[in-house]
Each structure stands twice: as structure tokens, then as C-alpha cells.
Design a protein around this motif. Structure first.
Motif, PDB file in Angstrom:
ATOM      1  N   ARG A 193     -45.854 -30.467 -50.419  1.00 47.17           N
ATOM      2  CA  ARG A 193     -46.632 -31.209 -51.418  1.00 47.17           C
ATOM      3  C   ARG A 193     -46.140 -32.651 -51.556  1.00 47.17           C
ATOM      4  O   ARG A 193     -46.912 -33.595 -51.589  1.00 47.17           O
ATOM      5  N   ARG A 194     -44.826 -32.829 -51.627  1.00 44.94           N
ATOM      6  CA  ARG A 194     -44.249 -34.163 -51.864  1.00 44.94           C
ATOM      7  C   ARG A 194     -43.999 -34.958 -50.582  1.00 44.94           C
ATOM      8  O   ARG A 194     -43.905 -36.177 -50.614  1.00 44.94           O
ATOM      9  N   LYS A 195     -43.845 -34.241 -49.471  1.00 47.52           N
ATOM     10  CA  LYS A 195     -43.596 -34.872 -48.160  1.00 47.52           C
ATOM     11  C   LYS A 195     -42.488 -35.941 -48.205  1.00 47.52           C
ATOM     12  O   LYS A 195     -42.754 -37.141 -48.051  1.00 47.52           O
ATOM     13  N   PRO A 196     -41.248 -35.521 -48.433  1.00 44.66           N
ATOM     14  CA  PRO A 196     -40.128 -36.481 -48.481  1.00 44.66           C
ATOM     15  C   PRO A 196     -39.977 -37.225 -47.145  1.00 44.66           C
ATOM     16  O   PRO A 196     -40.327 -36.686 -46.086  1.00 44.66           O
ATOM     17  N   PRO A 197     -39.462 -38.443 -47.173  1.00 42.00           N
ATOM     18  CA  PRO A 197     -39.316 -39.245 -45.937  1.00 42.00           C
ATOM     19  C   PRO A 197     -38.104 -38.818 -45.110  1.00 42.00           C
ATOM     20  O   PRO A 197     -37.109 -39.543 -45.006  1.00 42.00           O
ATOM     21  N   PHE A 198     -38.191 -37.622 -44.501  1.00 43.28           N
ATOM     22  CA  PHE A 198     -37.057 -37.095 -43.742  1.00 43.28           C
ATOM     23  C   PHE A 198     -36.617 -38.049 -42.635  1.00 43.28           C
ATOM     24  O   PHE A 198     -35.431 -38.269 -42.417  1.00 43.28           O
ATOM     25  N   GLY A 199     -37.614 -38.592 -41.895  1.00 45.03           N
ATOM     26  CA  GLY A 199     -37.286 -39.477 -40.783  1.00 45.03           C
ATOM     27  C   GLY A 199     -36.530 -40.711 -41.238  1.00 45.03           C
ATOM     28  O   GLY A 199     -35.558 -41.117 -40.605  1.00 45.03           O
ATOM     29  N   ALA A 200     -36.964 -41.301 -42.345  1.00 43.26           N
ATOM     30  CA  ALA A 200     -36.311 -42.510 -42.858  1.00 43.26           C
ATOM     31  C   ALA A 200     -34.890 -42.225 -43.312  1.00 43.26           C
ATOM     32  O   ALA A 200     -33.974 -43.020 -43.076  1.00 43.26           O
TER      33      ALA A 200
ATOM     34  N   PHE B 209     -37.055 -21.757 -49.602  1.00 43.82           N
ATOM     35  CA  PHE B 209     -37.280 -21.730 -51.052  1.00 43.82           C
ATOM     36  C   PHE B 209     -38.052 -22.960 -51.542  1.00 43.82           C
ATOM     37  O   PHE B 209     -38.690 -22.898 -52.599  1.00 43.82           O
ATOM     38  N   LEU B 210     -37.972 -24.049 -50.782  1.00 38.63           N
ATOM     39  CA  LEU B 210     -38.584 -25.305 -51.227  1.00 38.63           C
ATOM     40  C   LEU B 210     -39.822 -25.686 -50.418  1.00 38.63           C
ATOM     41  O   LEU B 210     -40.330 -26.800 -50.556  1.00 38.63           O
ATOM     42  N   ARG B 211     -40.334 -24.779 -49.587  1.00 45.46           N
ATOM     43  CA  ARG B 211     -41.405 -25.104 -48.645  1.00 45.46           C
ATOM     44  C   ARG B 211     -42.625 -25.719 -49.337  1.00 45.46           C
ATOM     45  O   ARG B 211     -43.136 -26.751 -48.909  1.00 45.46           O
ATOM     46  N   ASP B 212     -43.099 -25.083 -50.396  1.00 46.28           N
ATOM     47  CA  ASP B 212     -44.303 -25.582 -51.081  1.00 46.28           C
ATOM     48  C   ASP B 212     -44.082 -26.979 -51.647  1.00 46.28           C
ATOM     49  O   ASP B 212     -44.940 -27.857 -51.537  1.00 46.28           O
TER      50      ASP B 212
END
Length: 337
Positions: A197-204, A190-193
């Protein structure tokens, strides 16, 4: 590279040193029953957060292009989750005759049981110019497979804490690993787009939570006066880890570049990194669940904490050499045609 830039790049490694040092100075803060209440905040909240974050960040929709390369995927997953743990087990039978700390040796076995990492193998494969799609597929698929296979391998090779029944281990794994991962993947649909677009810092985010887990694990260790770690064993383990990585990298390259293998040079690069790298992000939470109650849990975790930066350091140093090798192989194959 300036000092600030170096700190920014290596902040996670520095963070590991800082949280272990903090645990040494004030172990009472992060022990069971302490102010942080790790039996709730870490065991359930932090571990669930890591796997929810993994589910949210895994781009499974991009794996279709690599799906049909079955032979490559079979090689990587078999090497990682079958050959690797068995080879380490055989090595430990020899090392058991030495004076190396037995809990560090058990920790080496846990390294062998871990799935491939979600990020480092992909980043290094991309840096070299290897088969990035194959690296993405095997990292993601290996992570999903590891949720089931890794706990079984850990229990097979090491057993578990006698105070924790198997049914409890797998129910906790389901609630804190499988469910958050699935929820993360559903949310991603549901949040793919927005995510792209925002590219959250998942790794961090995962790394910060992981530092909390490492901190509380070592708080338990330093609050126990019966646990000691000799420097000789630690140095030997560091040497063995680098030796294992180099040996297995050479082995995977040697096998995958044989004419009969059918793999390209780009495939071999992806195979080498995905087969020899191990996940710290998934590994530490799993160890926390499977070995809950082990007083030597932190010592068992040490080889994995060493293996993670070692694989990144070794891979980064070898990138130019591997890139040159791959380009030479590709030119040779074009001339042969």
C-alpha cells in the motif's frame, strides 16, 4: 528532459562521483578508526541494513508463476555464475600480458563472480515487454544463490586477505547477509499489505547506504600514498566492460533464439538482461567482507562501479531496438502458426 529532472533520475551516479570526490578531499573522515568508525558502522550496520532491505523488498510470493520454467532459469543461472566468471578468467590470462593495472584486472574477475541485480534487469525487461515474471524470478533467485555462490567464486578465483581466515569470512557473511535477509523476509510476511500500500523507496534506501560504503572504501584508498591509478588502465577497462556486455548480450540472444532452444522472443529478452547484468548493491558489501584488510580493495571495486551504470546506460539505449526486434519476432511466429 530538464536539468533538474535529469539530476533526479541519475542521482545515484552523481552520488558516486560526489562521494569519491569527498573521499579524495577528506579521506581521514572515513578511514578505520576515523570519526565514522566504518569498522563498525559500515562492516556490520550498513551491510546488514542493505540485506535486511533486500529481504523486505523481495516479492518472493510473486515468483510462483515463473517457477516452472526450469530450462530458462537453469540457463540464466548457469550463464551468470558459471560461464561468465570462467570466460572472464580466460580473458584475464590474455589481458595479464598487457600493462593494464593488475588490481583493475582482478576487479574484472569480481564482476564475473557477481549475481544478477534485483532491479535493473527486471526494469529493462518490463520496458521492452519481455517475460517479466522470469526476470523477477531469476533476479530474486540469483540474489539468494549469490549469497552462497559469489563468496565461494571470489575465494576460488582471487583468494582472500591473508589476515582474514575463511571461517571468519563465512561467519560474518552469515551474520551480516543471511540473517538480515531472512529477518527481512519474515517481516515482509507480516507487513506485506502495508508495504504494498505504501510502497517504501527500497531502492533509494539501499542506494544511500551503498554510497556510504563506497565513500569509506575510497577513504581507505586515498589515505594510502602507495596506491596509484593510471588513466590509461581506467579507459581500457571502461572499453573492455562495454565490449563484454555487448558480446554477452549478443551471445545470449544468439543461443536463446535458436529453434531448438524452445524459448520465445519475450523469454530471450529476460535471458539477455538477467544473464549479463551484475549486482552492485549485493556486490560491494560482499567485496567489503571477503577482502577486508586488502589495501587495494577500492581498485578491485572500480570495474563493478563502472559496470553498474554501463549496463543501465547500454540497456536503456537499446530498449527501442530490442522492443522492435521482439515485436517483429512475435509477429513472425504468429504468421508461421
Amino acid at each position: 528532459m530538464g536539468l533538474l529532472a535529469r539530476i533526479r533520475k541519475e542521482w545515484f551516479i552523481i552520488g558516486i562521483v560526489l562521494v569519491i570526490s569527498s573521499a579524495r578531499l577528506a579521506p581521514s573522515v572515513g578511514v578505520k578508526g576515523g570519526p565514522l568508525k566504518p569498522e563498525i558502522t559500515i562492516t556490520y550496520v550498513a551491510v546488514s541494513a542493505i540485506f535486511f532491505n533486500s529481504g523486505l523488498s523481495l516479492k518472493t510470493e510473486e515468483l510462483a508463476s515463473a517457477l516452472m520454467h526450469v530450462k530458462l532459469h537453469l540457463f540464466v543461472q548457469t550463464f551468470t555464475l558459471v560461464f561468465f566468471p570462467i570466460a572472464i578468467c580466460l580473458l584475464l590470462k590474455v589481458l595479464a600480458l598487457t600493462p593494464i593495472n593488475e588490481w583493475l584486472l582482478k576487479g574484472l574477475q569480481t564482476v564475473g563472480c557477481m549475481p544478477p541485480p534485483v532491479s535493473s534487469a527486471v526494469i529493462l525487461t518490463k520496458a521492452v515487454g519481455g517475460n517479466e515474471a522470469a526476470a523477477i524470478f531469476n533476479s530474486a533467485f540469483g540474489s539468494f544463490l549469490g549469497i552462497v555462490v559469489t563468496p565461494m567464486l571470489l575465494l576460488l578465483f582471487l583468494g582472500s586477505s591473508s589476515s582474514v581466515p575463511f571461517s571468519s569470512i563465512f561467519s560474518q557473511l552469515f551474520m551480516t547477509v543471511v540473517v538480515p535477509l531472512i529477518v527481512g523476509q519474515v517481516c515482509r510476511r507480516f507487513l506485506r499489505d502495508w508495504l504494498d500500500r505504501r510502497k517504501p523507496p527500497f531502492g533509494a534506501v539501499s542506494s544511500v547506504v551503498l554510497l556510504m560504503i563506497i565513500y569509506t572504501t575510497f577513504c581507505d584508498t586515498f589515505s594510502n600514498p602507495n596506491i596509484e591509478l593510471d588513466h590509461f588502465s581506467l579507459l581500457i577497462i571502461v572499453f573492455i566492460i562495454f565490449l563484454i556486455q555487448i558480446s554477452f548480450m549478443l551471445l545470449t540472444i544468439g543461443i536463446s533464439t535458436r529453434k531448438s532452444s524452445g524459448f520465445t522472443a519475450a523469454d530471450s529478452v529476460a535471458i539477455m538482461f538477467c544473464s549479463t547484468h551484475k549486482s552492485l548493491t549485493l556486490g560491494i558489501p560482499m567485496l567489503k567482507i571477503v577482502f577486508e584488510g586488502y589495501e587495494h580493495l577500492s581498485l578491485i571495486s572500480v570495474p563493478l562501479l563502472i559496470y553498474h551504470p554501463a549496463q543501465i546506460l547500454l540497456g536503456s539505449v537499446l530498449v527501442p531496438t530490442i522492443k522492435t526486434w521482439m515485436q517483429t519476432r512475435q509477429k513472425s511466429s504468429i504468421l508461421v502458426r
